[in-house]
Write a protein that holds these residues in place. Structure first.
Motif, short mmCIF file in Angstrom:
data_model
loop_
_atom_site.label_atom_id
_atom_site.label_comp_id
_atom_site.label_asym_id
_atom_site.label_seq_id
_atom_site.Cartn_x
_atom_site.Cartn_y
_atom_site.Cartn_z
N SER A 151 0.85 -1.19 0.00
CA SER A 151 0.00 0.00 0.00
C SER A 151 0.89 1.24 0.00
O SER A 151 1.97 1.24 0.58
N HIS A 153 -0.36 4.18 1.13
CA HIS A 153 -1.07 5.20 1.90
C HIS A 153 -0.19 5.89 2.93
O HIS A 153 -0.53 6.97 3.39
N ASN A 154 0.97 5.30 3.26
CA ASN A 154 1.90 5.98 4.16
C ASN A 154 3.13 6.54 3.44
O ASN A 154 4.07 6.98 4.10
N GLY A 158 0.58 9.73 -0.11
CA GLY A 158 -0.60 9.24 0.61
C GLY A 158 -0.86 9.99 1.90
O GLY A 158 -1.89 9.78 2.54
N ARG A 159 0.10 10.83 2.31
CA ARG A 159 -0.03 11.56 3.57
C ARG A 159 0.02 13.08 3.35
O ARG A 159 0.64 13.81 4.11
#
Length: 785
Positions: A151, A153-154, A158-159
C-alpha cells in the motif's frame, strides 16, 4: 462536497442558477505565507556557524539573521521519531515511532505507522488551499511498505504531499541515491562522473515543484518540506567542498569543543556559567559493566585526542573536514532555494523553519568508518583499512562516518550524541524566520521547546485550527504548544511545562526547568530498567547537565521519575528496548508474502528493496540464471543485490561466468569460471554457496561453486555478512545493477545490462538443499509455460 449545493435546478438551464461553491478548490486566505520546512539530519547544536560552530553555513546564517534562534529546542534523539513529531505535533510514541521505522517491534508505540488520527501538517494544509511538496528524506513509513507491492497510503503522496522526490528510508548514498518520484522508483538523471549529487538534484526539484505552482498562481501559498538527508552518513560531497576545511580540525575535537562553547556564550545561546562535561561522561569499557556483567557499548567510548597517533589524528581530522564540506555544500543548495524565492518576490512572506532531527551521530564509534553499514552488521571497523582510504573519503568509494569525538564536538557543549536522552542527543538548532510576520531580527530565544511545538506554531501563524476530523478520522489532540508567543517577547517564560524522552533504553523528563535522565547506555542490551541510575539537573543553570543534584534533592528526583512513568504510560512508550542494532533490525516484521524457499525474478522490473527481497544471510543458497546465448560475446549482469559497500552479483565477462561477494566493502571475494560459456537455448548459469561454518557474530563461511548446468566450472571459499547489505539503499535487480555497483569488474557501462543473449529469469533457492539440477527444472518450467 465542502457544502451543500445552493443553486436552483430546473428543467431548462435558462431557468436554473448555478452554484460553484461546492466544487471549487480550497483557497487559502489572500496573503497567506508560504512555508519552507528545512529538516537537516544529524546536525548537532554546536556545528553551524550561527550556533557558534566551526562549519560555515552563510545561507542558514542569513535565515537566522532575519529571524530567531532557539537555545533550548529539543528533539527525540533519532530520525523517524523526530520527523513524526515535526509533522504531526504529537509525541513520537503516540505516532507509533519509538524508533526508526525500520526498527518497529509491533507494539502501539513502536509499530512504524503514524496513525491517521495523527494527521500531519501537509494533510491539514492541503485542505486549506496550500499546494504541498516534499523533497529528500521521508523515513515515515514502515519497512514492509517501502516497496511497489505494498500500500502507498503511508508514502508522502498518501499523507498529504502532492509531489515527492527523494528516498523513503533512513539514509541513502549521495552519489547513487535510492530515488522515488511521487509513487514510483526512478533512476537518477546522471552519474557522479557527470556531476551528479543528490543534494543538488533535490534542490532542482524543489525549485521546479514550487515554480510549477507560482507560474500559474503566483500568490497561491506553498508548503515545501525540504529534507536533504545531510549531514547523515554517508558523508559524501564533491572533493573541493571538503578541501575548504583542510587543516581546520587538526587541533582535535576537545579543543574544538572549547572554541565552540566560547562562541556560544558570546552569542547568548547558553548561560555564561556553562561548562564542558568530560568526553566519556557515562563510562568506558574498562570502568563500567552492565547489571549482569554485560560490556559497555564499544561504539560509545571516545578516544582522547592526545592518545591518538599522528596518522590517526590526520585520518580523524580528514573525516571532520569531509563532514564540514558536506554541510557547507548543503547550505549552498539552501542558498539556491533562497535566491529563487527572492527572485519571485516570495521570500519576505515565507515562514522558514530550519531544524535538525537529532544531535550529531556517534555511530562512527571511537575510530570512525569508511563504511557505516558495518555498525548494522555488528562488524568492528578496521583502522588500517580506514587509513588506506583517507584520500577517498567523501567520494563514491567510501560510505564514511567520522569518529564519535567529533559528535561530541558538534554537539558542544552537551553530553553524548544522537540516540541519547542527554542534551547531546536532544538539544538541537531551531531557526524560524518570517520577515513579514516577525519583527525581531537575529535574536536568540531561551524558552524551552520541542519538535512537537512546531506544527502548532505554524498553524497559529496561519490562523488555522486543527480540524476535528481529517480524511474521516477523529484527530488525537496536538500535544505541542505554539512558540509564536516568543517571537516578539524574548523574556516571557516558557509556555511549555513538561516534556518526556525515551529512546533505545535511554530515558529523560524535563519539567519546569528541571531534568531527570538515566545513564543507561543506548543499544546496550543491559535491560534491568528498574535498576537504572537517574541523575538530576537544573537546566536553567546547568545547560550541559554536568552537576548532578540527585543526592542533594532526592524529593525532586523522585517527583520527576514518577512524572516520567506517568508520561510514558500516557504516551504508550512501553516496552523499552535497548537491544543491539543487529538484533533490533533483524526482528521479524510483517511481510506481504511469507518467506519461501524459492524466489523468481525477471529482468525489466523495478529494483526490489532489500526488506522484501530474498535474504541469503547466514545460510546456504543457490542462484540460477536461465539464459539463451546464441553465440559467444554475451556480457553483463545476470543478478545483483546490494552495492559497493556490501552485496553480491552474478555476471558474465570475457565469455565466462563470474560471481562476486563484496563483504561490507572490505573484501571483494570473486570466483571465476575456468571454462568459456556454452551457447544455445535454456542454459543454466549458476552459483551455489554451501555454508559449513559460522562465527558468533553470525558471519557464515563456506564454498561458493559455479556451474554451467550440472557441470562445476569454478569454486572458492567466501564469507557472507550477518546482516543487511544496506540500512537504506541498494536493492535486488535481475539483468542489471542499477545505482552503486557491487564490483568495479563489470564489463561495459552503467547499469551494466546483460546483452548478447536473453535472460529469461533468475531463481534463488534458499532451502538449504544441495545444488539442484536447475537445468532440468528450467525445462519443466518452460514446458508448463
Amino acid at each position: 462536497m465542502t457544502r451543500p449545493f445552493r443553486g436552483i435546478v430546473n428543467l431548462d438551464i435558462r431557468d436554473s442558477v448555478p452554484d460553484w461553491g461546492p466544487y471549487e478548490q480550497p483557497k487559502a486566505p489572500p496573503g497567506s505565507p508560504n512555508i519552507v520546512y528545512i529538516v537537516l539530519d544529524d546536525v548537532g547544536f554546536g556545528a553551524m556557524s550561527c550556533y557558534g560552530g566551526p562549519i560555515d553555513t552563510p545561507n542558514i546564517d542569513r535565515i537566522a539573521a532575519q529571524g530567531l534562534r532557539y537555545g533550548q529546542w529539543h528533539t527525540t534523539a533519532l530520525c523517524s521519531p523526530t520527523r513524526s513529531c515535526l509533522l504531526t505535533g504529537r509525541n513520537h510514541t503516540v505516532n507509533g515511532m519509538a524508533c526508526i521505522s525500520e526498527a518497529s517491534v509491533g507494539f502501539p508505540g513502536a509499530n512504524g505507522h503514524i496513525p491517521p488520527e495523527c494527521a500531519n501538517l501537509a494533510e491539514i494544509l492541503v485542505e486549506q488551499g496550500f499546494r504541498t511538496a516534499l523533497v529528500g528524506k521521508w523515513h515515515l513509513c514502515a519497512e514492509d511498505e517501502m516497496n511497489l507491492a505494498s500500500s502507498k497510503h503511508n508514502w508522502p503522496v498518501g499523507r498529504g504531499f502532492e509531489r515527492f522526490y527523494g528516498f523513503l528510508g533512513a539514509e541513502t548514498s549521495q552519489w547513487y541515491p535510492d530515488l522515488v518520484h511521487d509513487n514510483h522508483p526512478v533512476e537518477q538523471p546522471s552519474t557522479p562522473e557527470e556531476g551528479y549529487h543528490f543534494g543538488e538534484d533535490i534542490t532542482d526539484k524543489a525549485i521546479q515543484f514550487v515554480d510549477d505552482v507560482k507560474a500559474i498562481a503566483p500568490d497561491h501559498p506553498v508548503f515545501l518540506y525540504y529534507a536533504p538527508g545531510c549531514a547523515h552518513a554517508p558523508h559524501q560531497v564533491p572533493h573541493g567542498w571538503a578541501e575548504r576545511y583542510r587543516g581546520h580540525f587538526d587541533a582535535g575535537y576537545e579543543v574544538m569543543r572549547e572554541q565552540t562553547l566560547a562562541k556560544q556564550k558570546k552569542l547568548g545561546l547558553v548561560p555564561e556559567n556553562t561548562e564542558l562535561p568530560p568526553i566519556n561522561p557515562i563510562g568506558a569499557p574498562e570502568t563500567r559493566k552492565g547489571p549482569d556483567g554485560q560490556p559497555f557499548p564499544p561504539l560509545d567510548y571516545t578516544r582522547p585526542w592526545d592518545s591518538l597517533s599522528d596518522e590517526e589524528q590526520r585520518l580523524f581530522a580528514r573525516m571532520a573536514e569531509v563532514y564540514a564540506g558536506f554541510l557547507t555544500h548543503c547550505d549552498d543548495q539552501i542558498g539556491r532555494l533562497l535566491a529563487y524565492l527572492e527572485e519571485i518576490e516570495q521570500l519576505d512572506n515565507t515562514i522558514i523553519v530550519v531544524v535538525s532531527d537529532n544531535g550529531a551521530s556517534g555511530e562512527g564509534g571511537p575510530n570512525g568508518s569508511v563504511n557505516e553499514n558495518k555498525v548494522f552488521n555488528g562488524v568492528a571497523d578496521d583502522l588500517a583499512e580506514n587509513m588506506a582510504m583517507l584520500d577517498d573519503l567523501g567520494s563514491t568509494k567510501t560510505y564514511n562516518h567520522y569518529p564519535n569525538g567529533w559528535a561530541m564536538a558538534f554537539n558542544a557543549p552537551f553530553k553524548m550524541w544522537k540516540r541519547y536522552s542527554f542534551n547531546g542527543g536532544t538539544s538541537d538548532p531551531c531557526i524560524i524566520s518570517w520577515p513579514a510576520g516577525i519583527e525581531a531580527r537575529g535574536e536568540v530565544r531561551d524558552q524551552y521547546h520541542h519538535a512537537i511545538d512546531v506544527v502548532p506554531t505554524l498553524l497559529d501563524c496561519l490562523g488555522v485550527e486543527l480540524p476535528d476530523s481529517v480524511k474521516g478520522y477523529t484527530q488525537h489532540p496536538i500535544q505541542g504548544v505554539s512558540m509564536r508567543y516568543s517571537f516578539d517577547a524574548p523574556h516571557v517564560p516558557s509556555a511549555k511545562s513538561t516534556q518526556f524522552f525515551s529512546m533505545l533504553g535511554t530515558r529523560g523528563i524535563w519539567h519546569n526547568g528541571w531534568k531527570a535522565v538515566t545513564t543507561h547506555p543506548a543499544l546496550s542490551g543491559w535491560g534491568h530498567f528498574n535498576e537504572d541510575t537517574w541523575e538530576l539537573y537544573n537546566t536553567q543553570e546547568d545547560r550541559s547537565e554536568l552537576h548532578d543534584l540527585a543526592g542533594e534533592q532526592p524529593a525532586k528526583l523522585a517527583e520527576l521519575v514518577g512524572l516520567w512513568f506517568h508520561e510514558a504510560g500516557a504516551n504508550q512508550a512501553y516496552p523499552l528496548d535497548d537491544r543491539g542494532p543487529v538484533e533490533i533490525l533483524d526482528t521479524p516484521r510483517p511481510k506481504l508474502a511469507p518467506p519461501r524457499n524459492r524466489y523468481i525474478y525477471r529482468p525489466g522490473g523495478a529494483e526490489v528493496p532489500e526488506s522484501v527481497a530474498v535474504s541469503v544471510s547466514n545460510r546456504s543458497y543457490s542462484i540460477g540464471a536461465l539464459v539463451d546465448i546464441p553465440a559467444p560475446g554475451a556480457e553483463g549482469v545476470l543478478f545483483s543485490h546490494g552495492g559497493r559497500f556490501g552485496g553480491h552479483a552474478l555476471y558474465v565477462k570475457d565469455d565466462r561466468l563470474h560471481y562476486v561477494y563484496n563483504f561490507l566493502g572490505s573484501e571483494v571475494q570473486r570466483i571465476d569460471a575456468t571454462e568459456d560459456l556454452p551457447t544455445g537455448g535454456n542454459l543454466i548459469l549458476a552459483a551455489s554457496f554451501d555454508k559449513d561454518d559460522e562465527d558468533p557474530a553470525g558471519t557464515a563461511r563456506g564454498v561458493l561453486s559455479l556451474f554451467y548446468g550440472e557441470r562445476k566450472v569454478g569454486e572458492g571459499r567466501i564469507r557472507t555478512q550477518p546482516g543487511k547489505f544496506g540500512i537504506g539503499g541498494e536493492g535486488l535487480n535481475a539483468g542489471r545493477d542499477s545505482g552503486e555497483p557491487v564490483t568495479d569488474d563489470y564489463p561495459g557501462t552503467a547499469p551494466w545490462t546483460f546483452t548478447g543473449g536473453t535472460l529469461n529469469r533468475v531463481v534463488i533457492d534458499v532451502s538449504g538443499e544441495p545444488y539442484v539440477d536447475l537445468e532440468r527444472e528450467a525445462a519443466a518450467m518452460l514446458s508448463r509455460e
